[in-house]
Enzyme design. Structure first.
Site, PDB file in Angstrom:
ATOM      1  N   ASP A   1      13.355  80.522  25.509  1.00  0.00           N
ATOM      2  CA  ASP A   1      14.586  81.300  25.359  1.00  0.00           C
ATOM      3  C   ASP A   1      15.554  80.718  26.398  1.00  0.00           C
ATOM      4  OD1 ASP A   1      16.568  83.032  24.747  1.00  0.00           O
ATOM      5  OD2 ASP A   1      15.379  84.856  24.949  1.00  0.00           O
TER       6      ASP A   1
HETATM    7  C1  BGC Z   1      18.582  85.406  23.613  1.00  0.00           C
HETATM    8  C2  BGC Z   1      18.125  84.623  22.406  1.00  0.00           C
HETATM    9  C3  BGC Z   1      19.253  83.763  21.907  1.00  0.00           C
HETATM   10  C4  BGC Z   1      19.719  82.854  23.036  1.00  0.00           C
HETATM   11  C5  BGC Z   1      20.877  81.951  22.654  1.00  0.00           C
HETATM   12  C6  BGC Z   1      19.170  84.514  24.665  1.00  0.00           C
HETATM   13  O1  BGC Z   1      19.735  85.268  25.671  1.00  0.00           O
HETATM   14  O2  BGC Z   1      17.512  86.135  24.149  1.00  0.00           O
HETATM   15  O3  BGC Z   1      17.689  85.502  21.406  1.00  0.00           O
HETATM   16  O4  BGC Z   1      18.868  83.038  20.789  1.00  0.00           O
HETATM   17  O5  BGC Z   1      20.142  83.648  24.112  1.00  0.00           O
HETATM   18  O6  BGC Z   1      22.028  82.675  22.452  1.00  0.00           O
END
Ligand code: BGC
Length: 812
Positions: free
Chosen positions: A728
């Site tokens: 993530d």
């Molecule tokens: C989120 C993800 C997301 C990523 C990119 C993160 O903070 O937890 O679900 O895909 O950011 O935006």
């Protein structure tokens, strides 16, 4: 005061975003680029939002609204309708949103316009204008207009039915709170509800929320209709109006249990702590708890939802072959409306040595649209081995194994977990060990977990464990491929001139290092404006070797870039359709939009378990049940993968937003196996995503981006998953407890997590010892591990649209 605070806070956030990349997820600062959204996706979004809404109450057949009736609509959210939740899973530059009032008008409902004008004027006053908030501080609800008795009586004189809209939202970094205006109704909402229900005889309440809120008002006020309308994306109002007018028929079913109050949820006393939460309820999540121990605490059960018509469900055939059961059920529409029904199958397992919940969902199907008197048959093929219990303490003599205990396996069918009929019993005379596993997921804090003694809740100790992680990792390290300086290109692999390993042998350690990270920020200049980041060909030297950049974009509610894109119904609403084909169709259309925007990987679906109704991101996710979550996610993956790559997330045990980067979910091996990995198990059984995203949280003390047991042992070794695993966005730097010279990215690669997203530009050179090369120089990470890591990434690049485009353009 609130506004001044927001103004100052916004400035502080802006400064922070400029100086720290952690908050660079906020795309609101950019101007939208406008393009047309095509009609197919509008239609399918409307269909999903129509099939996902759940009719919870319909006394005296107050719904559908008769075409001659006049309707007074109360609540500002008739206009300021919540179409989605917040954060990366909601922040799509949508082309439009049809709110409820416009939806009703589009369907020719006769509206009390005098009341509507009162609302319109009130919401335009400077103090009442909606404040959209900012990242992590978005509004849970909007200030509501306090109604006088006079306004309501006037409305009553001019109309036949009152509709009251109650709106709520939450999101990423924005946990629901046990406060008025979030989980609870505000004083004004209560007051309005009380007055309207005492003056009108015919009242319908619409809950426009991404997650379950406090529904205790159902037993406090006298009203006839109740709809959980969720957040339906850009077509919200049109879809809801179709159901309310009877032009469509409600067919959504709850994907979560609605309890009479928050404290009755089994997770409620162990949710939301900043540092760690013991998952004491263990496998008794949602209906597994309520329908085993506390039926009296249920307000609306899992799987429940009304229709304007009635159906009969009758077994026609059941046959068995070993542990396989084939079932056929006949569904007939015996009412006065055409409609669709969902048939749910549940299994009651023996609860002898391994205690089990009373029911587990093992199958579901939705019928086609059935005319009055029409019937259809639904077929199921079920192997009960899929639903074996996990014996983490050796109660059956087979520790760390999935076991079917001997005894009776009873099949039930119905249209909610609380309205089941017995279908069939299968007797096993011996225990069957379905699958043995290694002892994984070391437990470093002991705690008590819920189990049962007949129908009584008892607790048993979960002990600390040792999983021999270091030895297992050392055993897996092999000889590297000898490095050379051949001048290969990736297309040589594509054209079958050389093998992938030969190509990898020609990459320098620095190149392998760069491959394991993304480009550095969101909104990478290598892709569509507003993308979430790039990996693969992110440096000159890699691009020279024909490695193209792979571009990612969020997400679950539509393609989140600066170009406007369709806003879908939220995940929970999508799953509430219980319609697998429809879900696949929806995501196929989304994938087309992603493809048109040159996106290679859509960071979707979100598929964590609804452990607790307060989780801010529940709206993105599907259900409290792992089978429903996993099979819905599989349909999403299958749809997305028709045009681009998918990326199911967040792997795993990610069930709250509070302190999300640090929080530790402490879970027993049994609950890991039967609930929190099981959704990913079903997703992988029925689909094959090109990437999987790890989560921010820790499970049993280990951050998911360092979790060798989940990424290598479970995904690779047990499930045979051979695609890319990415983090993530950004990760926490830490030392491997097992290997002192593995820090940060080296620890991550050793744990089987292939790409750090979105990356860190400075880390490509060296950043306080996070360089993979540093670790290698000190005898930490090996060349083999780095080369093995590159295999997954390059396989992804080779199969990506960006590489296909590159090859096509090359030939021109
Ligand atoms: C989120 C993800 C997301 C990523 C990119 C993160 O903070 O937890 O679900 O895909 O950011 O935006």
């Amino acid at each position: 005061m609130g506004r001044l605070f927001n103004k100052i806070a916004r400035k502080v956030i802006k400064w922070y975003e400029k100086n720290h990349m952690v908050l660079a997820q906020n795309m609101n600062e950019y101007d939208t680029i406008y393009t047309e959204v095509n009609d197919d996706i509008k239609l399918i979004s409307k269909e999903v939002a129509t099939e996902g809404a759940v009719l919870l109450k319909n006394d005296d057949n107050i719904l559908p609204i008769h075409k001659d009736k006049i309707v007074s609509v109360f609540g500002r959210c008739q206009i300021d309708y919540f179409d989605c939740g917040y954060g990366s899973g909601g922040d799509v530059k949508k082309p439009y949103t049809i709110n409820l009032i416009d939806g009703l008008i589009n369907e020719d409902v006769i509206i009390n316009t005098e009341l509507l004008d009162i609302y319109k004027k009130w919401r335009e006053k400077p103090n009442n204008v909606v404040d959209p908030g900012f990242w992590g501080n978005w509004p849970y609800s909007h200030k509501e207009m306090k109604l006088s008795e006079e306004v309501i009586r006037n409305a009553k004189d001019k109309s036949d039915i009152a509709i009251i809209v109650i709106g709520r939202a939450a999101g990423e970094d924005r946990e629901n709170k046990l406060k008025k205006g979030s989980f609870y109704l505000t004083d004004i909402e209560e007051n309005n509800l009380k007055l309207i229900t005492s003056i009108f005889d015919n009242v319908v309440v619409i809950v426009n929320s991404g997650n379950i809120i406090d529904f205790s008002f159902v037993n406090k006020y006298n009203f006839k209709g109740l709809v959980l309308a969720y957040q339906g994306g850009m077509e919200s109002g049109n879809a809801l109006a179709l159901n309310l007018t009877g032009k469509a028929n409600f067919s959504g079913k709850l994907t979560d249990t609605i309890a009479k109050e928050y404290s009755l949820y089994p997770s409620s006393s162990n949710f939301g702590a900043r540092d760690y939460n013991f998952y004491k309820e263990d496998i008794y999540v949602g209906y597994r708890y309520f329908n085993t121990f506390k039926k009296e605490d249920i307000l609306y059960p899992f799987g429940y939802g009304l229709s304007y018509t009635n159906f009969t469900i009758d077994p026609v055939l059941t046959s068995t072959k070993g542990t396989n059961v084939s079932i056929e059920l006949l569904v007939k529409n015996i009412g006065k409306f055409s409609g669709k029904e969902v048939v749910e199958l549940y299994l009651k397992k023996p609860s002898d040595k391994l205690k089990t919940p009373s029911y587990e969902l093992i199958g579901y199907e939705k019928t086609k649209l059935l005319d009055i008197n029409e019937s259809t048959s639904l077929k199921f093929d079920i192997d009960i081995k899929e639903f074996a219990s996990f014996d983490d303490y050796g109660y059956t003599g087979s520790k760390n194994s999935f076991v079917l205990e001997k005894g009776l396996y009873e099949f039930y069918y119905g249209n909610s977990v609380s309205s089941l009929k017995h279908l069939y019993s299968l007797k096993l005379n011996e225990d069957i060990v379905v699958k043995e596993t290694k002892e994984l997921f070391k437990i470093d804090k002991s705690f008590e977990r819920m189990t049962r003694d007949n129908d009584i809740i008892v607790y048993e100790k979960v002990d600390k464990s040792n999983t021999m992680l270091k030895d297992r990792i050392l055993e897996s390290i092999k000889e590297p491929i000898p490095l050379n300086s051949n001048d290969y290109k990736l297309e040589d692999v594509y054209n079958n001139k050389i093998s992938l390993d030969e190509f990898i042998s020609s990459l320098t350690i620095e190149e392998l290092d760069i491959l394991s990270r993304g480009e550095g920020m969101m909104n990478s200049s290598l892709g569509e404006p507003g993308n979430a980041g790039a990996f693969g060909g992110i440096s000159e030297s890699l691009r020279k070797k024909g490695i193209t950049p792979v571009i990612t974009a969020d997400g679950p509610s539509g393609v989140r870039v600066i170009r406007n894109s369709s806003l879908l119904p939220i995940g929970t609403m999508i799953a509430s359709t219980w319609n697998k084909d429809l879900v696949k169709k929806l995501y196929t259309e989304v994938a087309k939009e992603a493809y048109e925007r040159n996106i290679d990987i859509l960071l979707s679906p979100g598929m964590n378990i609804h452990r607790d109704p307060l989780c801010g991101r529940n709206f993105e996710y599907y259900s409290e049940d792992p089978f429903l979550s996993g099979t819905m996610a599989a349909m999403a993956v299958n749809g997305i993968e028709t045009h681009v790559f998918s990326c199911p997330k967040h792997f795993f045990g990610n069930n709250q937003e509070t302190n999300r980067f640090q929080n530790d979910s402490i879970i027993s091996l049994r609950a890991i196996r039967e609930i929190y990995l099981k959704n990913f198990y079903y997703m992988l059984k029925y689909s094959n995503p090109h990437s999987i995203m790890t989560s921010y949280n820790k499970v049993n003390g280990v951050w998911s981006h360092y979790n060798y047991d989940s990424c290598v042992e479970f995904l690779r070794n047990e499930m045979g998953y051979s695609n890319n695993i990415i983090t993530d966005w950004w990760m926490r730097y830490a030392n491997s407890p097992e290997f002192e010279n593995c820090y940060g990215n080296a620890y991550r690669v050793r744990s089987g997590v292939n790409v750090l997203m979105p990356g860190s530009i400075s880390a490509i050179n060296k950043e306080h010892g996070t360089s993979l090369m540093d670790s290698m120089n000190k005898g930490g990470l090996t060349i083999y591990e780095l080369q093995n890591n590159a295999r997954y990434i390059l396989k992804n690049v080779l199969e990506s649209n960006s590489f296909k485009r590159y090859m096509k353009n090359k030939d021109k």
